[in-house]
Design a protein around this motif. Structure first.
Motif, PDB file in Angstrom:
ATOM      1  N   PRO A 157      -8.431  -4.552 -18.056  1.00  0.00           N
ATOM      2  CA  PRO A 157      -9.800  -4.119 -17.787  1.00  0.00           C
ATOM      3  C   PRO A 157     -10.003  -3.747 -16.326  1.00  0.00           C
ATOM      4  CG  PRO A 157      -9.701  -6.501 -17.957  1.00  0.00           C
ATOM      5  CD  PRO A 157      -8.347  -5.996 -18.335  1.00  0.00           C
ATOM      6  N   VAL A 158     -11.048  -2.971 -16.057  1.00  0.00           N
ATOM      7  CA  VAL A 158     -11.362  -2.547 -14.693  1.00  0.00           C
ATOM      8  C   VAL A 158     -12.056  -3.689 -13.960  1.00  0.00           C
ATOM      9  CG1 VAL A 158     -12.623  -0.895 -13.269  1.00  0.00           C
ATOM     10  CG2 VAL A 158     -11.574  -0.148 -15.423  1.00  0.00           C
ATOM     11  N   ALA A 159     -11.457  -4.132 -12.853  1.00  0.00           N
ATOM     12  CA  ALA A 159     -11.990  -5.263 -12.092  1.00  0.00           C
ATOM     13  C   ALA A 159     -12.788  -4.837 -10.874  1.00  0.00           C
ATOM     14  CB  ALA A 159     -10.849  -6.178 -11.641  1.00  0.00           C
ATOM     15  N   SER A 160     -12.586  -3.598 -10.401  1.00  0.00           N
ATOM     16  CA  SER A 160     -13.261  -3.159  -9.184  1.00  0.00           C
ATOM     17  C   SER A 160     -13.077  -1.657  -9.033  1.00  0.00           C
ATOM     18  CB  SER A 160     -12.685  -3.896  -7.968  1.00  0.00           C
ATOM     19  OG  SER A 160     -13.326  -3.510  -6.784  1.00  0.00           O
ATOM     20  N   ILE A 161     -14.016  -1.018  -8.303  1.00  0.00           N
ATOM     21  CA  ILE A 161     -13.964   0.420  -8.031  1.00  0.00           C
ATOM     22  C   ILE A 161     -14.181   0.637  -6.544  1.00  0.00           C
ATOM     23  CG2 ILE A 161     -15.089   2.649  -8.452  1.00  0.00           C
ATOM     24  CD1 ILE A 161     -16.005   1.460 -11.182  1.00  0.00           C
ATOM     25  N   CYS A 162     -13.396   1.527  -5.946  1.00  0.00           N
ATOM     26  CA  CYS A 162     -13.566   1.861  -4.531  1.00  0.00           C
ATOM     27  C   CYS A 162     -13.589   3.372  -4.373  1.00  0.00           C
ATOM     28  CB  CYS A 162     -12.442   1.266  -3.679  1.00  0.00           C
ATOM     29  SG  CYS A 162     -12.608   1.586  -1.914  1.00  0.00           S
ATOM     30  N   LEU A 163     -14.603   3.872  -3.644  1.00  0.00           N
ATOM     31  CA  LEU A 163     -14.727   5.296  -3.356  1.00  0.00           C
ATOM     32  C   LEU A 163     -14.381   5.547  -1.900  1.00  0.00           C
ATOM     33  CD1 LEU A 163     -17.664   4.524  -5.145  1.00  0.00           C
ATOM     34  CD2 LEU A 163     -17.225   6.936  -5.586  1.00  0.00           C
ATOM     35  N   ALA A 164     -13.548   6.547  -1.653  1.00  0.00           N
ATOM     36  CA  ALA A 164     -13.164   6.939  -0.298  1.00  0.00           C
ATOM     37  C   ALA A 164     -13.695   8.338  -0.039  1.00  0.00           C
ATOM     38  CB  ALA A 164     -11.643   6.909  -0.143  1.00  0.00           C
ATOM     39  N   VAL A 165     -14.437   8.507   1.050  1.00  0.00           N
ATOM     40  CA  VAL A 165     -15.149   9.759   1.286  1.00  0.00           C
ATOM     41  C   VAL A 165     -14.889  10.263   2.700  1.00  0.00           C
ATOM     42  CG1 VAL A 165     -17.422  10.875   1.288  1.00  0.00           C
ATOM     43  CG2 VAL A 165     -16.959   9.011  -0.298  1.00  0.00           C
TER      44      VAL A 165
ATOM     45  N   TYR B  38       2.494   7.451  12.608  1.00  0.00           N
ATOM     46  CA  TYR B  38       2.842   6.845  11.321  1.00  0.00           C
ATOM     47  C   TYR B  38       3.014   7.983  10.324  1.00  0.00           C
ATOM     48  CZ  TYR B  38       2.754   3.360   7.540  1.00  0.00           C
ATOM     49  OH  TYR B  38       3.081   2.534   6.475  1.00  0.00           O
ATOM     50  N   GLY B  39       4.199   8.092   9.750  1.00  0.00           N
ATOM     51  CA  GLY B  39       4.538   9.217   8.887  1.00  0.00           C
ATOM     52  C   GLY B  39       3.595   9.394   7.702  1.00  0.00           C
ATOM     53  N   TRP B  40       3.488  10.625   7.246  1.00  0.00           N
ATOM     54  CA  TRP B  40       2.548  10.964   6.175  1.00  0.00           C
ATOM     55  C   TRP B  40       3.317  11.649   5.059  1.00  0.00           C
ATOM     56  CZ3 TRP B  40      -2.365   9.371   5.696  1.00  0.00           C
ATOM     57  CH2 TRP B  40      -3.191   9.997   4.771  1.00  0.00           C
ATOM     58  N   ASP B  41       4.218  10.910   4.414  1.00  0.00           N
ATOM     59  CA  ASP B  41       4.980  11.501   3.318  1.00  0.00           C
ATOM     60  C   ASP B  41       4.208  11.441   2.006  1.00  0.00           C
ATOM     61  OD1 ASP B  41       5.141   8.771   3.234  1.00  0.00           O
ATOM     62  OD2 ASP B  41       7.259   8.680   2.710  1.00  0.00           O
ATOM     63  N   HIS B  42       3.111  10.667   1.989  1.00  0.00           N
ATOM     64  CA  HIS B  42       2.205  10.651   0.845  1.00  0.00           C
ATOM     65  C   HIS B  42       0.814  10.292   1.350  1.00  0.00           C
ATOM     66  CE1 HIS B  42       3.372   6.425   1.325  1.00  0.00           C
ATOM     67  NE2 HIS B  42       2.213   6.118   0.768  1.00  0.00           N
ATOM     68  N   ASP B  43      -0.204  10.620   0.565  1.00  0.00           N
ATOM     69  CA  ASP B  43      -1.584  10.374   0.957  1.00  0.00           C
ATOM     70  C   ASP B  43      -1.870   8.884   0.824  1.00  0.00           C
ATOM     71  OD1 ASP B  43      -4.312  10.186   1.293  1.00  0.00           O
ATOM     72  OD2 ASP B  43      -4.763  11.994   0.167  1.00  0.00           O
ATOM     73  N   MET B  44      -2.107   8.232   1.947  1.00  0.00           N
ATOM     74  CA  MET B  44      -2.329   6.786   1.930  1.00  0.00           C
ATOM     75  C   MET B  44      -3.778   6.413   1.663  1.00  0.00           C
ATOM     76  SD  MET B  44       0.060   5.356   4.990  1.00  0.00           S
ATOM     77  CE  MET B  44      -0.573   6.518   6.197  1.00  0.00           C
ATOM     78  N   THR B  45      -4.662   7.404   1.544  1.00  0.00           N
ATOM     79  CA  THR B  45      -6.072   7.085   1.345  1.00  0.00           C
ATOM     80  C   THR B  45      -6.278   6.275   0.077  1.00  0.00           C
ATOM     81  OG1 THR B  45      -6.609   9.207   2.380  1.00  0.00           O
ATOM     82  CG2 THR B  45      -8.394   8.053   1.280  1.00  0.00           C
ATOM     83  N   CYS B  46      -5.701   6.747  -1.021  1.00  0.00           N
ATOM     84  CA  CYS B  46      -5.901   6.063  -2.291  1.00  0.00           C
ATOM     85  C   CYS B  46      -5.181   4.717  -2.337  1.00  0.00           C
ATOM     86  CB  CYS B  46      -5.450   6.951  -3.447  1.00  0.00           C
ATOM     87  SG  CYS B  46      -6.488   8.418  -3.636  1.00  0.00           S
ATOM     88  N   MET B  47      -4.007   4.632  -1.705  1.00  0.00           N
ATOM     89  CA  MET B  47      -3.303   3.341  -1.679  1.00  0.00           C
ATOM     90  C   MET B  47      -4.103   2.309  -0.887  1.00  0.00           C
ATOM     91  SD  MET B  47      -0.852   3.856  -3.668  1.00  0.00           S
ATOM     92  CE  MET B  47      -0.170   2.198  -3.496  1.00  0.00           C
ATOM     93  N   GLY B  48      -4.731   2.755   0.215  1.00  0.00           N
ATOM     94  CA  GLY B  48      -5.578   1.833   0.961  1.00  0.00           C
ATOM     95  C   GLY B  48      -6.807   1.445   0.175  1.00  0.00           C
ATOM     96  N   ALA B  49      -7.390   2.408  -0.558  1.00  0.00           N
ATOM     97  CA  ALA B  49      -8.551   2.096  -1.392  1.00  0.00           C
ATOM     98  C   ALA B  49      -8.186   1.099  -2.487  1.00  0.00           C
ATOM     99  CB  ALA B  49      -9.109   3.386  -2.002  1.00  0.00           C
ATOM    100  N   ILE B  50      -6.965   1.201  -3.024  1.00  0.00           N
ATOM    101  CA  ILE B  50      -6.506   0.217  -4.006  1.00  0.00           C
ATOM    102  C   ILE B  50      -6.480  -1.180  -3.389  1.00  0.00           C
ATOM    103  CG2 ILE B  50      -4.457  -0.555  -5.292  1.00  0.00           C
ATOM    104  CD1 ILE B  50      -3.929   2.398  -5.966  1.00  0.00           C
ATOM    105  N   GLN B  51      -5.976  -1.285  -2.159  1.00  0.00           N
ATOM    106  CA  GLN B  51      -5.945  -2.578  -1.476  1.00  0.00           C
ATOM    107  C   GLN B  51      -7.347  -3.150  -1.305  1.00  0.00           C
ATOM    108  OE1 GLN B  51      -3.169  -4.301  -0.647  1.00  0.00           O
ATOM    109  NE2 GLN B  51      -1.905  -2.664  -1.489  1.00  0.00           N
ATOM    110  N   LEU B  52      -8.301  -2.301  -0.896  1.00  0.00           N
ATOM    111  CA  LEU B  52      -9.677  -2.768  -0.693  1.00  0.00           C
ATOM    112  C   LEU B  52     -10.319  -3.157  -2.023  1.00  0.00           C
ATOM    113  CD1 LEU B  52     -10.834  -0.131   1.942  1.00  0.00           C
ATOM    114  CD2 LEU B  52     -10.369  -2.547   2.353  1.00  0.00           C
ATOM    115  N   ALA B  53     -10.058  -2.374  -3.059  1.00  0.00           N
ATOM    116  CA  ALA B  53     -10.620  -2.697  -4.370  1.00  0.00           C
ATOM    117  C   ALA B  53     -10.052  -4.008  -4.909  1.00  0.00           C
ATOM    118  CB  ALA B  53     -10.347  -1.552  -5.344  1.00  0.00           C
ATOM    119  N   LEU B  54      -8.764  -4.243  -4.699  1.00  0.00           N
ATOM    120  CA  LEU B  54      -8.153  -5.492  -5.158  1.00  0.00           C
ATOM    121  C   LEU B  54      -8.715  -6.705  -4.416  1.00  0.00           C
ATOM    122  CD1 LEU B  54      -4.452  -4.368  -5.622  1.00  0.00           C
ATOM    123  CD2 LEU B  54      -5.975  -5.229  -7.414  1.00  0.00           C
ATOM    124  N   LYS B  55      -9.024  -6.520  -3.135  1.00  0.00           N
ATOM    125  CA  LYS B  55      -9.614  -7.619  -2.378  1.00  0.00           C
ATOM    126  C   LYS B  55     -10.950  -8.035  -2.993  1.00  0.00           C
ATOM    127  CE  LYS B  55     -10.826  -8.966   2.337  1.00  0.00           C
ATOM    128  NZ  LYS B  55     -10.881  -8.519   3.762  1.00  0.00           N
TER     129      LYS B  55
END
Length: 410
Positions: free
Chosen positions: A145-153, A375-392
């Motif tokens: 189930p969905v436990a949390s939602i995070c929007l990055a703008v 810090y290298g940008w081989d992938h978009d870290m925005t969503c990975m960081g949002a996942i971390q914040l949502a999990l918190k």
């Protein structure tokens, strides 16, 4: 109602164990106790509760352990399917939905092309609700189930009010986007600036966890910054602090996407660099107001091959960026300034004039011991960081639920 001290301590200890398992993977209870300076009895009690609720699972000893003397240790790990989080990145003409499992791993990603500037507030919320509903139903069987939602703008947001204050992606202003989603999905919903999400991704890396005062500057379509002071994100009174890209380089200077003139972003961002270059240089066709990665890479290659116009454009941008970083050093004296984002593709072209601007702007003592790195940008870290914040946020909700219950999430 005041929370009993013992309950508060148990909550803190439970959160610490969950985060250790997320950061390090499966661990034996005795090792988990040592890593968090807890007694074995405390870890056994908390892990028993989490095991009963389906938040963790037991794993058999590894093959490496079986080769050692003594009784092999049973490992415990987070159940990746205990719950999931949904993140939404809102940027110019694009909405990206990602799903992270309970271990923080990317489970699903879907990008939608949208004319964001044409959206009304009602249309934006309806679009988000429709896609979140679809994801929740489609993925419930595979990641919980969905436990949390995070929007990055992109742009200026107010996490306190849950509103998009201003963004180059929208014609809207001061739109409460959190309340409708929170009411619809009955789970934590948070709104963050995209640079703060990137900072969350970076500071989850072991090399940066222990840096108390850190400035993370993001170069890309725009220019953003996140500040950590004493290990905590600095958001300001209304959540719109550290808008580095909209600090001024010169009065009445180049036009910025915010509508004002002379902002740092108006010289350093992708759209600013391409605006200065596309009428003077042979570059791929495309939308000059929203340059693609192909267009930006072509501009970088021209500079690397010695084209004087391209080199001059990057030299100017480096000078502006260095002047802005000098102000950050003088005001905050961080331990480190970290430059990331897709714009680091051109860092070697920016660096000489950036360094010169720093040295011209500040006496050596004000530059001090601050380290400047990329810090290298081989992938978009925005969503990975949002996942971390949502999990918190999800973790806090999980441990505060009645321990006799299962996992009553949205």
């Amino acid at each position: 109602m005041i929370t009993p001290v013992t309950d508060s301590i148990r909550t803190d200890n439970t959160l610490a164990l969950i985060r250790s398992l997320r950061a390090h993977g499966a661990m034996a209870r005795v090792d988990l106790a040592a890593a968090n300076q807890l007694s074995s009895a405390t870890v056994t009690s908390i892990s028993g509760d989490l095991l009963e609720r389906g938040i963790i699972v037991e794993r058999p000893p590894s093959a490496q352990q079986l080769g050692h003397r003594g009784r092999p240790k049973t490992l415990i790990a987070l159940d990746p399917d205990a719950a999931c989080v949904i993140t939404i990145k809102l940027s110019i003409n694009e909405v990206r939905f990602t799903v992270g499992n309970f271990c923080g791993e990317l489970h699903h990603s879907d990008t939608q092309a949208v004319d964001t500037l044409a959206l009304t507030a009602e249309a934006l919320i309806e679009l988000l609700v429709r896609h979140i509903d679809g994801l929740s139903q489609r993925l419930a069987a595979t990641c919980g189930p969905v436990a949390s939602i995070c929007l990055a703008v992109q742009g200026i947001v107010s996490p306190v009010r849950g509103s998009i204050v201003w963004s180059p992606a929208f014609a809207l202003r001061n739109v409460d986007i959190v309340s409708p989603l929170r009411a619809r999905f009955a789970c934590p919903v948070q709104l963050e600036n995209d640079a703060n999400c990137i900072s969350a991704a970076i500071t989850s890396h072991p090399d940066y966890m222990a840096i108390p005062n850190l400035a993370v500057i993001m170069l890309g379509y725009g220019v953003g910054m996140a500040m950590l002071i004493d290990g905590k994100p600095y958001l300001g009174a209304h959540g719109s602090s550290a808008e580095f890209g909209h600090t001024k380089y010169e009065a009445n200077g180049a036009l910025c996407a915010c509508g004002k003139r002379g902002c740092i972003e108006a010289y350093v961002s992708d759209y600013a660099l391409y605006r200065d270059a596309h009428t003077l240089l042979p570059l791929p066709a495309g939308d000059s107001a929203h340059p693609s990665e192909e267009q930006m890479q072509a501009l970088v290659r021209l500079a690397e091959n010695g084209n004087p116009v391209a080199k001059q454009i990057f030299a100017k941008a480096g000078h502006v960026l260095g002047t802005g970083i000098a102000n950050v050093l003088a005001l905050f004296n961080p331990d480190q300034v970290l430059i990331t984002g897709s714009g680091v593709r051109a860092y070697h072209q920016l660096a000489p004039s950036l360094d010169q601007a720093l040295n011209d702007a500040l006496v050596e003592e004000l530059i001090g011991q601050t380290r400047l790195a990329t810090y290298g940008w081989d992938h978009d870290m925005t969503c990975m960081g949002a996942i971390q914040l949502a999990l918190k946020a999800a973790d806090h909700r999980l441990v505060q639920l009645d321990r006799s219950k299962a996992l009553p999430l949205a």
